[in-house]
Design an enzyme around this catalytic site. Structure first.
Site, PDB file in Angstrom:
ATOM      1  N   ASP A 114      -8.088  -5.219   6.061  1.00  0.00           N
ATOM      2  CA  ASP A 114      -7.284  -6.151   5.266  1.00  0.00           C
ATOM      3  C   ASP A 114      -6.897  -7.419   6.022  1.00  0.00           C
ATOM      4  O   ASP A 114      -6.430  -8.375   5.417  1.00  0.00           O
ATOM      5  CB  ASP A 114      -5.995  -5.465   4.785  1.00  0.00           C
ATOM      6  CG  ASP A 114      -6.234  -4.591   3.555  1.00  0.00           C
ATOM      7  OD1 ASP A 114      -7.344  -4.655   3.008  1.00  0.00           O
ATOM      8  OD2 ASP A 114      -5.318  -3.873   3.146  1.00  0.00           O
ATOM      9  N   ARG A 131      -1.028 -10.170  -6.258  1.00  0.00           N
ATOM     10  CA  ARG A 131      -1.012  -8.705  -6.176  1.00  0.00           C
ATOM     11  C   ARG A 131      -0.468  -8.227  -4.837  1.00  0.00           C
ATOM     12  O   ARG A 131      -0.075  -7.067  -4.716  1.00  0.00           O
ATOM     13  CB  ARG A 131      -2.422  -8.133  -6.365  1.00  0.00           C
ATOM     14  CG  ARG A 131      -2.914  -8.128  -7.809  1.00  0.00           C
ATOM     15  CD  ARG A 131      -4.205  -7.346  -7.976  1.00  0.00           C
ATOM     16  NE  ARG A 131      -4.109  -6.073  -7.285  1.00  0.00           N
ATOM     17  CZ  ARG A 131      -4.871  -5.714  -6.268  1.00  0.00           C
ATOM     18  NH1 ARG A 131      -5.802  -6.506  -5.810  1.00  0.00           N
ATOM     19  NH2 ARG A 131      -4.709  -4.563  -5.682  1.00  0.00           N
ATOM     20  N   ARG A 143     -15.053   1.613  -5.611  1.00  0.00           N
ATOM     21  CA  ARG A 143     -14.041   2.329  -4.831  1.00  0.00           C
ATOM     22  C   ARG A 143     -14.268   3.799  -5.152  1.00  0.00           C
ATOM     23  O   ARG A 143     -13.791   4.307  -6.149  1.00  0.00           O
ATOM     24  CB  ARG A 143     -12.639   1.855  -5.215  1.00  0.00           C
ATOM     25  CG  ARG A 143     -11.563   2.594  -4.459  1.00  0.00           C
ATOM     26  CD  ARG A 143     -10.253   1.834  -4.438  1.00  0.00           C
ATOM     27  NE  ARG A 143     -10.148   0.950  -3.312  1.00  0.00           N
ATOM     28  CZ  ARG A 143      -9.000   0.500  -2.815  1.00  0.00           C
ATOM     29  NH1 ARG A 143      -7.860   0.867  -3.344  1.00  0.00           N
ATOM     30  NH2 ARG A 143      -8.960  -0.304  -1.796  1.00  0.00           N
ATOM     31  N   ASN A 163       0.817  -1.216   0.000  1.00  0.00           N
ATOM     32  CA  ASN A 163       0.000   0.000   0.000  1.00  0.00           C
ATOM     33  C   ASN A 163       0.851   1.267   0.000  1.00  0.00           C
ATOM     34  O   ASN A 163       0.348   2.343  -0.307  1.00  0.00           O
ATOM     35  CB  ASN A 163      -0.991  -0.003   1.166  1.00  0.00           C
ATOM     36  CG  ASN A 163      -2.086  -1.054   0.969  1.00  0.00           C
ATOM     37  OD1 ASN A 163      -2.309  -1.525  -0.148  1.00  0.00           O
ATOM     38  ND2 ASN A 163      -2.754  -1.446   2.034  1.00  0.00           N
TER      39      ASN A 163
END
Length: 429
Positions: free
Chosen positions: A305, A397, A122, A23
């Site tokens: 998360d 990812r 989003r 992130n």
């Protein structure tokens, strides 16, 4: 296309080294656009998002070198304000950071709307509100966002919702604007401090990153620097949960324990033994775990998360646990898959109720998003028999060198190519 195969039931022990923060990486790399000489970012994670961003920076004329140990040097001096409406930009969930960076440097940008994991929409309304406050005109044309400004001027911006993405994006656009920008109700995540540190090393004037009010005094130009990325707290948290579930002493190296205080507190409440030092955490699992309730909140609360991997761990706890996700309502797609593996979970609104302890059974499951993937590979390690996880493109990812790291702890995990029949089946689901 590949699947991940896991032979469950082996206890894990040893040391695992945590990679740089995903992130942070997806914001630090676009931030290099704002400089006028080369910027080096050390310790990036080996994940697909980093490769896509490298390609995008090259597409707009930058020179990018990525070393074997994932240090990236970007020379942004030859970049041009090229539109990026389609193509690779669509694969990134965080493509919007290119908007703030390109707007800050070129006063204009065209960026395709974000892709990545399907966690519902989003929204980028707070980002747009921020750009408009700084003096940009923003329009949405054929699924791409067009940004134009004669000049950017500092402004006072109050975020209606605490958003990491909007906080970073406004910061990127404001560092080269004229005058002072104040972001109120800013997000406080460690990744924001990381981006602010890079920008400050480049010559930006930023105060208050990590608090809910960030003040930025615009500068005319930014220069290159070297910056080391922070470790990935979500990857670290995933391995801590894994250590609690099937560990016989797992040492997590390259981690900042303060970034994981909410998780550490919950694991201790369950009866997991945890020792922390400056940059390491030692986790020792236990056969008897107590049930706990968690509720996800913005940092420093429990991270959304880690909610999905934590749900898997709770199948081992005695009694009923409740997991409530206040941030993403759509983050329960892993639960149907866990049920296939014998988990006893029911969903009520934004909460999942987990009853345990149960012994999970190996099964064929599919990762619908990145952290659902983490929940499923932890479940596979806990289960009896063989688990097959498809949807690996999501896991790749966010988890760098997953198979190597798990096998290094004593797991039995491997990748296999999908057969033609399996590829067809996946397309139909």
């Amino acid at each position: 296309m590949e699947k991940l195969k896991i032979a469950g039931g082996y206890p894990l022990k040893g040391t695992v080294r945590i990679s740089g923060a995903k992130n942070s990486a997806v914001a630090l790399i676009p931030a290099t656009i704002l400089a006028e000489s080369p910027v080096t970012i050390e310790g990036l994670p080996d994940i697909s998002d980093v490769e896509i961003l490298k390609d995008l920076l090259e597409e707009i004329g930058g020179k990018v070198e990525l070393s074997d140990d994932f240090d990236m040097t970007v020379d942004p001096s030859t970049m041009i304000s090229m539109p990026l409406p389609n193509g690779k930009v669509k694969k990134l969930r965080a493509s919007y950071y290119l908007m703030g960076a390109m707007l800050g440097r070129f006063k204009k940008a065209v960026i395709g709307l974000p892709g990545g994991c399907h966690l519902g929409p989003r929204p980028i309304d707070q980002h747009i509100k921020g750009f408009e406050a700084l003096g940009a005109q923003v329009t949405n044309e054929q699924g791409a966002i067009y940004l134009r400004a004669d000049e950017l001027r500092g402004a006072r911006i109050y975020l209606d919702v605490v958003s990491v993405g909007a906080t970073i994006n406004i910061m990127l656009a404001a560092v080269r604007a004229k005058g002072r920008t104040i972001i109120e109700n800013a997000a406080k995540e460690p990744e924001i401090i990381d981006v602010a540190t890079l920008l400050t090393n480049m010559g930006a004037k930023i105060k208050g990153a990590g608090t809910d009010v960030i003040r930025i005094d615009g500068v005319d130009s930014l220069h290159g620097c070297r910056h080391t990325i922070i470790p990935d707290r979500i990857e670290a948290g995933t391995y801590m949960i894994l250590g609690a579930a099937v560990g016989e002493g797992v040492l997590i190296d390259n981690v900042i324990p303060q970034h994981l205080e909410s998780l550490i507190a919950k694991l201790r409440e369950m009866g997991v033994k945890i020792e922390t030092s400056d940059d390491r955490v030692f986790v020792n699992g236990s056969d008897k775990l107590k049930s706990v309730d968690i509720k996800t909140l913005v940092y420093p609360g429990f991270p959304t998360d880690l909610q999905q991997p934590f749900t898997t761990l709770l199948t081992k706890a005695e009694g009923s646990s409740v997991v409530t996700d206040t941030i993403y309502g759509a983050r329960f797609k892993h639960i149907d898959e866990l049920r296939r593996m014998n988990a006893n979970i029911k969903v009520e609104g934004r909460s999942a109720i987990i009853s345990g302890p149960v012994k999970l059974q190996g099964a064929k499951v599919k990762a619908s998003d990145l952290r659902a993937g983490a929940a499923l590979f932890i479940a596979g390690l806990m289960a009896e028999g063989i688990t097959e996880v498809t949807g690996l493109e999501h896991i790749d990812r966010g988890y760098s060198q997953l198979v190597e790291k798990l096998n290094g702890l004593g797991a039995t995990v491997w990748r296999e190519a999908l057969s033609k029949e399996e590829v067809e089946q996946l397309k139909n689901t």
